[in-house]
Enzyme design. Structure first.
Site, PDB file in Angstrom:
ATOM      1  N   CYS A  95     -14.158  16.947 -31.035  1.00  0.00           N
ATOM      2  CA  CYS A  95     -14.755  17.373 -32.297  1.00  0.00           C
ATOM      3  C   CYS A  95     -14.911  16.109 -33.132  1.00  0.00           C
ATOM      4  O   CYS A  95     -14.073  15.200 -33.050  1.00  0.00           O
ATOM      5  CB  CYS A  95     -13.849  18.385 -33.000  1.00  0.00           C
ATOM      6  SG  CYS A  95     -14.441  18.952 -34.614  1.00  0.00           S
ATOM      7  N   HIS A 110     -10.694  23.267 -35.260  1.00  0.00           N
ATOM      8  CA  HIS A 110     -11.143  23.901 -36.509  1.00  0.00           C
ATOM      9  C   HIS A 110     -10.039  24.727 -37.166  1.00  0.00           C
ATOM     10  O   HIS A 110     -10.310  25.628 -37.956  1.00  0.00           O
ATOM     11  CB  HIS A 110     -12.401  24.760 -36.278  1.00  0.00           C
ATOM     12  CG  HIS A 110     -13.619  23.935 -36.013  1.00  0.00           C
ATOM     13  ND1 HIS A 110     -14.884  24.495 -35.877  1.00  0.00           N
ATOM     14  CD2 HIS A 110     -13.788  22.587 -35.849  1.00  0.00           C
ATOM     15  CE1 HIS A 110     -15.765  23.530 -35.655  1.00  0.00           C
ATOM     16  NE2 HIS A 110     -15.115  22.365 -35.630  1.00  0.00           N
ATOM     17  N   ASN A 153     -19.273  24.047 -28.790  1.00  0.00           N
ATOM     18  CA  ASN A 153     -18.454  24.926 -29.634  1.00  0.00           C
ATOM     19  C   ASN A 153     -18.318  26.315 -29.035  1.00  0.00           C
ATOM     20  O   ASN A 153     -19.197  26.770 -28.314  1.00  0.00           O
ATOM     21  CB  ASN A 153     -19.089  25.036 -31.028  1.00  0.00           C
ATOM     22  CG  ASN A 153     -18.722  23.880 -31.935  1.00  0.00           C
ATOM     23  OD1 ASN A 153     -17.625  23.353 -31.860  1.00  0.00           O
ATOM     24  ND2 ASN A 153     -19.640  23.478 -32.789  1.00  0.00           N
ATOM     25  N   TYR A 172     -12.403  23.730 -42.134  1.00  0.00           N
ATOM     26  CA  TYR A 172     -12.615  25.112 -41.694  1.00  0.00           C
ATOM     27  C   TYR A 172     -11.491  26.047 -42.134  1.00  0.00           C
ATOM     28  O   TYR A 172     -11.647  27.271 -42.057  1.00  0.00           O
ATOM     29  CB  TYR A 172     -12.776  25.163 -40.172  1.00  0.00           C
ATOM     30  CG  TYR A 172     -14.114  24.664 -39.706  1.00  0.00           C
ATOM     31  CD1 TYR A 172     -15.167  25.536 -39.428  1.00  0.00           C
ATOM     32  CD2 TYR A 172     -14.355  23.304 -39.537  1.00  0.00           C
ATOM     33  CE1 TYR A 172     -16.399  25.082 -39.008  1.00  0.00           C
ATOM     34  CE2 TYR A 172     -15.588  22.829 -39.128  1.00  0.00           C
ATOM     35  CZ  TYR A 172     -16.605  23.726 -38.864  1.00  0.00           C
ATOM     36  OH  TYR A 172     -17.833  23.257 -38.447  1.00  0.00           O
ATOM     37  N   ARG A 214     -26.967  31.666 -32.846  1.00  0.00           N
ATOM     38  CA  ARG A 214     -26.055  31.301 -33.937  1.00  0.00           C
ATOM     39  C   ARG A 214     -26.407  32.074 -35.207  1.00  0.00           C
ATOM     40  O   ARG A 214     -25.513  32.576 -35.899  1.00  0.00           O
ATOM     41  CB  ARG A 214     -26.137  29.795 -34.196  1.00  0.00           C
ATOM     42  CG  ARG A 214     -25.366  29.384 -35.451  1.00  0.00           C
ATOM     43  CD  ARG A 214     -25.447  27.899 -35.746  1.00  0.00           C
ATOM     44  NE  ARG A 214     -24.764  27.587 -36.999  1.00  0.00           N
ATOM     45  CZ  ARG A 214     -24.522  26.366 -37.435  1.00  0.00           C
ATOM     46  NH1 ARG A 214     -24.921  25.321 -36.732  1.00  0.00           N
ATOM     47  NH2 ARG A 214     -23.891  26.163 -38.578  1.00  0.00           N
TER      48      ARG A 214
END
Length: 436
Positions: A165, A195, A144, A248, A90
């Protein structure tokens, strides 16, 4: 009844375990199998889970394993919460974006793209194991980017899968608190992708409360966006779309401000989370800890277990209620393919999730949704096939990616960084990098 948790070395696992104790009457889990390839993390989380279980009188048995098939065999529900490549992957995604002058984020833009390419093959491996060892089980996916992962499962497996989510349930719980009602009293007109979503309408006990909900959200907008520049953009976006915007969407509606903020920070969000997780795991290792620690709330993922067990409860008990999930479109939004994954209000019953028919979104929402859905579909195609051209085309579509020449360079770097986790077919063909 058996529940399998794949990726049980996650720092979120104590939240998941903790949320089950109050729901065992409705969800009679008798055994939980915790699976993770990371032996050290699994040893810590499974030991804490055992202590939590003892504290509540051992209502179910707990088992830790590194064998995917053993964990899944005869399970009724499988929860996936993976991070392929760990937190370091990440962080690399975030820094890759910033290095190329674009948004560096876990699920949005190049970070979400890289994460999807790594994760889709792993999740489809889980689906294959379910097809063989637990064909009637339901996969509840938190991994994700949840919407893209759900689409891969819809298009490339035969299992029942629902993506989750924590953001939608967070909205519902905030509205319930503000309007002093139960979460079952609230119905959202919720449209979008994971998102990338908008709340167009809010009903409380059958009465329209949309404007009151928008006003309440705007009155507390600084809780959603602490950065003043981003907040100013998002306030205008909400006023102009007439809808509450998913957090987001800042990366699309306040791109320059969001990028400026990222560049000004000493650490990426992934680096901050890594430090939080290290502190959490020190807590988890304490042999006197037998409950979810308060510090876990700083990790994010509020209402994680509520979302998971509300869904499982509704399926297990055929509740026929409404929840916002990632699921197959199936004609709910007429202009989208039936097998496209959308995030929307769905009917939840013994058969899983069925998206409820919606009015066509207005152009300012519909246009961005279609663009991003095309990107997501190409991303799934690329991850499954190892097709560099499909990957390149997905990048060209995405509004947060750079121009064509730089996309070629970015794709080459992304593939090399993530090579151990990707479909090996990516490396059988020449990159479509455009020569100067």
């Amino acid at each position: 009844m058996k529940l399998a948790v794949i990726g049980a070395g996650s720092s979120y696992t104590p939240e998941l375990i903790d949320g089950l104790f109050a729901r065992l009457d409705a969800i009679p889990i008798s055994e939980i199998w915790m699976m993770d390839p990371d032996a050290d993390r699994l040893a810590v989380t499974s030991a804490l889970a055992q202590r939590m279980n003892r504290r509540h009188g051992n209502p179910f048995s707990l088992h830790a394993t590194h064998d995917l098939r053993e964990a899944i065999r005869d399970a009724k529900y499988v929860v996936t919460q993976l991070r392929v490549g760990g937190m370091q992957a990440r962080i690399a995604d975030e820094k890759l974006g910033i290095r190329h002058g674009i948004i560096g984020q876990e699920t949005t833009g190049v970070g979400g793209f890289a994460c999807a390419l790594r994760t889709i093959p792993a999740v489809l491996d889980i689906a294959r194991a379910m097809e063989q060892f637990a064909p009637a089980a339901v996969l509840v996916n938190f991994t994700n980017p949840s919407g893209i992962i759900t689409e891969a499962l819809i298009r490339h497996s035969a299992i029942t899968a629902v993506g989750l989510c924590n953001i939608p349930i967070g909205y519902v719980m905030d509205f319930a608190k503000h309007f002093d009602c139960n979460i079952d009293d609230i119905v959202l007109d919720y449209v979008g992708l994971n998102h990338l979503s908008w709340i167009r309408g809010v009903q409380i006990k059958g009465k329209d409360a949309t404007q009151k909900a928008i006003d309440a959200f705007l009155a507390n907008i600084d809780e959603e966006w602490t950065n003043p520049a981003i907040r100013d953009h998002m306030r205008i976006a909400i006023e102009q779309t007439g809808a509450i915007c998913n957090g987001y969407l800042q990366y699309f509606y306040a791109t320059d401000a969001a990028l400026t903020r990222q560049r000004s920070q000493d650490k990426t969000r992934g680096e901050e989370v890594l430090e939080l997780e290290q502190a959490l795991f020190e807590k988890y290792r304490s042999e006197t800890l037998d409950k979810k620690p308060e510090e876990l709330s700083k990790r994010g993922g509020a209402h994680y277990s509520t979302a998971a067990f509300n869904l499982i409860d509704a399926i297990e008990n055929d509740r026929n209620n409404r929840q916002v999930v990632c699921c197959r479109n199936g004609g709910a939004i007429p202009s989208f393919e039936a097998d496209a994954s959308i995030e929307a209000t769905a009917r939840i019953d013994k058969d899983g999730a069925t998206a409820l028919p919606q009015t066509l979104p207005p152009p300012e929402i519909h246009g961005l949704m279609h663009l991003m859905k095309a990107y997501e579909t190409l991303t799934v195609q690329a991850a499954v096939s190892g097709d560099r051209r499909a990957a390149f085309q997905a990048m060209l579509l995405h509004p947060l990616m750079p121009g064509a020449v730089q996309c070629g360079r970015l794709l080459q770097e992304l593939l090399e960084i993530n090579k151990p986790y990707l479909n090996p077919d990516f490396f059988q063909t020449k990159s479509p990098t455009i020569e100067e």
